[in-house]
Write a protein that holds these residues in place. Structure first.
Motif, short mmCIF file in Angstrom:
data_model
loop_
_atom_site.label_atom_id
_atom_site.label_comp_id
_atom_site.label_asym_id
_atom_site.label_seq_id
_atom_site.Cartn_x
_atom_site.Cartn_y
_atom_site.Cartn_z
N LEU A 94 19.50 19.92 13.95
CA LEU A 94 18.56 21.03 13.89
C LEU A 94 18.93 22.04 12.82
CD1 LEU A 94 16.10 22.53 14.95
CD2 LEU A 94 17.52 23.45 16.81
N GLU A 95 20.23 22.30 12.61
CA GLU A 95 20.63 23.26 11.59
C GLU A 95 20.27 22.77 10.19
OE1 GLU A 95 21.50 26.37 12.05
OE2 GLU A 95 21.16 25.93 14.16
N ALA A 96 20.42 21.46 9.94
CA ALA A 96 20.04 20.91 8.64
C ALA A 96 18.54 21.05 8.41
CB ALA A 96 20.48 19.45 8.54
N ILE A 97 17.75 20.87 9.45
CA ILE A 97 16.30 21.04 9.34
C ILE A 97 15.97 22.50 9.03
CG2 ILE A 97 14.16 21.00 10.67
CD1 ILE A 97 15.28 18.50 12.09
N ARG A 98 16.60 23.41 9.72
CA ARG A 98 16.34 24.84 9.47
C ARG A 98 16.68 25.22 8.03
NH1 ARG A 98 19.13 26.50 15.17
NH2 ARG A 98 17.22 26.76 16.42
N ALA A 99 17.70 24.58 7.46
CA ALA A 99 18.16 24.93 6.11
C ALA A 99 17.41 24.19 5.01
CB ALA A 99 19.66 24.62 5.99
N LEU A 100 16.51 23.29 5.37
CA LEU A 100 15.81 22.47 4.37
C LEU A 100 14.92 23.32 3.47
CD1 LEU A 100 15.00 19.62 3.32
CD2 LEU A 100 13.19 19.63 5.06
N ASP A 101 15.06 23.13 2.15
CA ASP A 101 14.16 23.74 1.18
C ASP A 101 12.78 23.09 1.36
OD1 ASP A 101 12.68 24.52 -1.01
OD2 ASP A 101 14.21 24.01 -2.49
#
Length: 445
Positions: A132-139
Motif C-alpha cells: 500500500l505504501e508503494a501505491i501511495r507513493a506512485l507518480d
C-alpha cells in the motif's frame, strides 16, 4: 527512415464521423487532415482508396509475460503481433515474475520495452496485501493505473485483506483497474467439479467453476468501495449479462466507474468448448451465447466503455494438460481488431462505435497524451483496414511466441493493410519492420 507520408483518398473514421479525406504525416505527427492535399517533396504517397483509416487501437489489457515467463511470450514477439493487428499501443499487466509491485520493477519493464517493443507501451503497477505504501507513493504519470486482483489470482497479487483494499481505493493516485472474481466461490465450485469428474474435468465446466455468481459478487464489492471513496474505477473483462446493470449507459464523459469487455467475449460462447477445449479457457470464463449478445448490446449503448483483448499467451503443450494444470488465457492481439470489426459486418455494432471503444475511450479514460484520435498535432498512430479483403487465419502467420491462435481457420471480412506507429510504417500488410520502436505512453494528469 522517412516519417513523412501522405495517405490519399481514405475513408477516415474518427470521433463519431466517417468522411473521405487525405492525411499527412510529418515527423511522426499528424500534420494535416483534409481534402485533396498535394504531395510535398520527399513524402511517400500511399493511395488508400477503398480503405478505412482509423486511429490505432489502444489495448488497455495485455499480458506479455516479460520478465520471468518468456518461454511463452515476450515483448519482442507480442508487440509485433500487435503491429500486424492494428494495435499501436498496449498497457501491460503487472503479474510477471517478479510482479511489478514497486517503482523499480515497473521502470525495469519500461526499460526493456524501449529496447524491444515495435509499438507504444505502458505498464500497470500491481497491488498486493503488503504494498500500500508503494501505491501511495506512485507518480500518477508513471503508470496508466494500479491493477487490483479482487479475488482470483496466483502468487502474492491476490488482494483479500479488507483493510488493504479499503486503503487502496481510498489513497490510489491513479485509476484502479480490477479483475473481479470471488475466490471462495470458485474454490467451492472447483471442489464440486472434482467430486463429479475427478481430475478429468471437461472444458465445458469452466464457466460453471468460474461462475457468473463469482463475477457479480466481486464486481459489486469493487463498485461499493469506489462509491465509498469516490475512486476512479475501471472494471476489466466483463463476461456476464448479470453485471451490466451495475454500469451506466451513455458517453464516457463524467463517468467515474467504467467497464471493459474483451473481443473473445464477443466472438465465442460456451458452445465452443466442445471444439476448442482448453484453448479458450480464460479467466473470467467465456459464458453463454445469451451473455455474448447482452455484452454486445451493452457495448453498442456505451454501458461497456472499452473493448480490449486480455491477451495472455500459453504454449500449446501447456493447454493440452488436464483442467487443473491447463493455464487460463488466449493469444489475441494479432486478430483482435478484425474480430471486433466482424460485429460491424454483422450489423451488430456501428463502425464509429468500435473505433470509440478500442481507441478513443481508452485514450480518454487513462489520459493518454496526444494519441487515440485523428487530430492534427497528435502522434501518427494509425491503421489502414481493407474492408473488402477477407482474411483466413493460418497458424503459420501467427507472430506471438506461443505460435497458435484460437481464431485459426476463421475467415474475417477485413484485413489489416498497414499500421503506422509514430509515423513509421511498422506493418505493410505482409511483414513487420523490425527497425521500428514504439514510445513510452505519456499521461496527461
Amino acid at each position: 527512415m522517412s516519417t513523412d507520408w501522405l495517405i490519399k483518398n481514405a475513408e477516415l473514421i474518427n470521433e463519431g464521423r466517417r468522411f473521405q479525406a487525405d492525411l499527412r504525416i510529418k515527423s511522426g505527427r499528424i500534420d494535416a487532415v483534409g481534402g485533396d492535399l498535394g504531395a510535398r517533396p520527399g513524402e511517400q504517397v500511399l493511395d488508400a482508396a477503398g480503405l478505412w483509416l482509423l486511429p490505432g487501437m489502444i489495448d488497455d489489457q495485455v499480458h506479455f509475460r516479460e520478465p520471468g515467463l518468456t518461454h511463452k511470450a515476450d515483448t519482442w514477439h507480442e508487440s509485433r503481433a500487435c503491429a500486424a493487428g492494428g494495435i499501436t499501443s498496449f498497457m501491460e499487466m503487472p503479474n510477471t515474475k517478479p510482479p511489478a509491485l514497486d517503482r523499480e520493477t515497473l521502470e525495469a519493464k519500461y526499460a526493456r520495452a524501449a529496447e524491444t517493443s515495435a509499438v507504444n507501451y505502458a505498464y500497470y503497477m500491481g497491488a498486493s496485501n503488503d504494498n500500500l505504501e508503494a501505491i501511495r507513493a506512485l507518480d500518477p504519470k508513471a503508470a496508466p493505473g494500479v491493477k487490483v486482483f479482487m479475488g482470483a489470482s496466483t502468487g502474492n497479487m491476490l488482494v483479500d485483506d479488507p483493510d488493504t483494499l479499503d486503503g487502496i481505493f481510498r489513497d490510489c493516485p491513479t485509476p484502479i483497474i480490477t479483475h473481479c472474481e470471488d475466490t471462495p466461490m470458485i474454490d467451492a465450485n472447483l471442489a464440486r467439479a472434482h467430486e463429479m469428474y475427478g481430475e478429468a474435468i471437461p472444458a465445458r465446466e469452466h464457466p460453471l467453476i468460474r461462475s457468473r455468481e463469482a463475477c457479480i459478487k466481486s464486481t459489486r464489492l469493487a463498485i461499493s468501495l469506489a462509491k465509498k471513496h469516490g475512486t476512479r474505477l475501471h472494471v476489466l473483462h466483463i463476461s456476464t449479462a448479470d453485471e451490466l446493470a451495475l454500469f451506466e449507459p451513455g458517453p464516457l464523459a463524467g463517468k467515474k466507474i467504467t467497464a471493459e469487455t474483451c473481443v473473445h467475449f464477443l466472438h465465442f460462447s460456451d458452445a465452443d468448448y466442445e471444439r476448442l477445449g482448453f484453448l479458450i479457457k480464460c479467466n473470467p470464463a467465456i459464458k453463454t451465447a445469451a451473455d455474448r449478445e447482452a455484452i454486445t448490446r451493452a457495448l453498442a449503448e456505451g454501458r461497456i466503455d472499452v473493448l480490449a483483448t486480455d491477451h495472455a499467451p500459453h504454449l500449446l503443450a501447456e493447454k493440452e494438460q488436464l483442467y487443473d494444470k491447463a493455464p487460463s488465457g488466449l493469444p489475441l492481439v494479432q486478430f483482435a481488431l478484425q474480430a471486433a470489426l466482424e460485429r460491424v459486418f454483422e450489423g451488430r455494432l456501428a463502425l464509429e462505435r468500435v473505433v470509440e471503444a478500442v481507441t478513443h475511450a481508452p485514450a480518454t479514460l487513462f489520459g493518454v497524451k496526444e494519441r487515440g484520435f485523428l487530430r492534427e498535432g497528435y502522434a501518427a498512430d494509425v491503421v489502414l483496414v481493407d474492408p473488402r479483403k477477407p482474411h483466413t487465419v493460418r497458424r503459420e502467420e501467427v507472430l506471438s511466441l506461443c505460435g497458435w491462435s484460437p481464431f485459426e481457420g476463421t475467415t474475417f471480412s477485413s484485413s489489416i493493410a498497414a499500421t503506422f506507429v509514430n509515423g513509421q510504417r511498422v506493418w505493410d500488410g505482409t511483414r513487420v519492420d523490425d527497425a521500428v520502436r514504439g514510445q513510452r505512453l505519456a499521461f496527461d494528469r
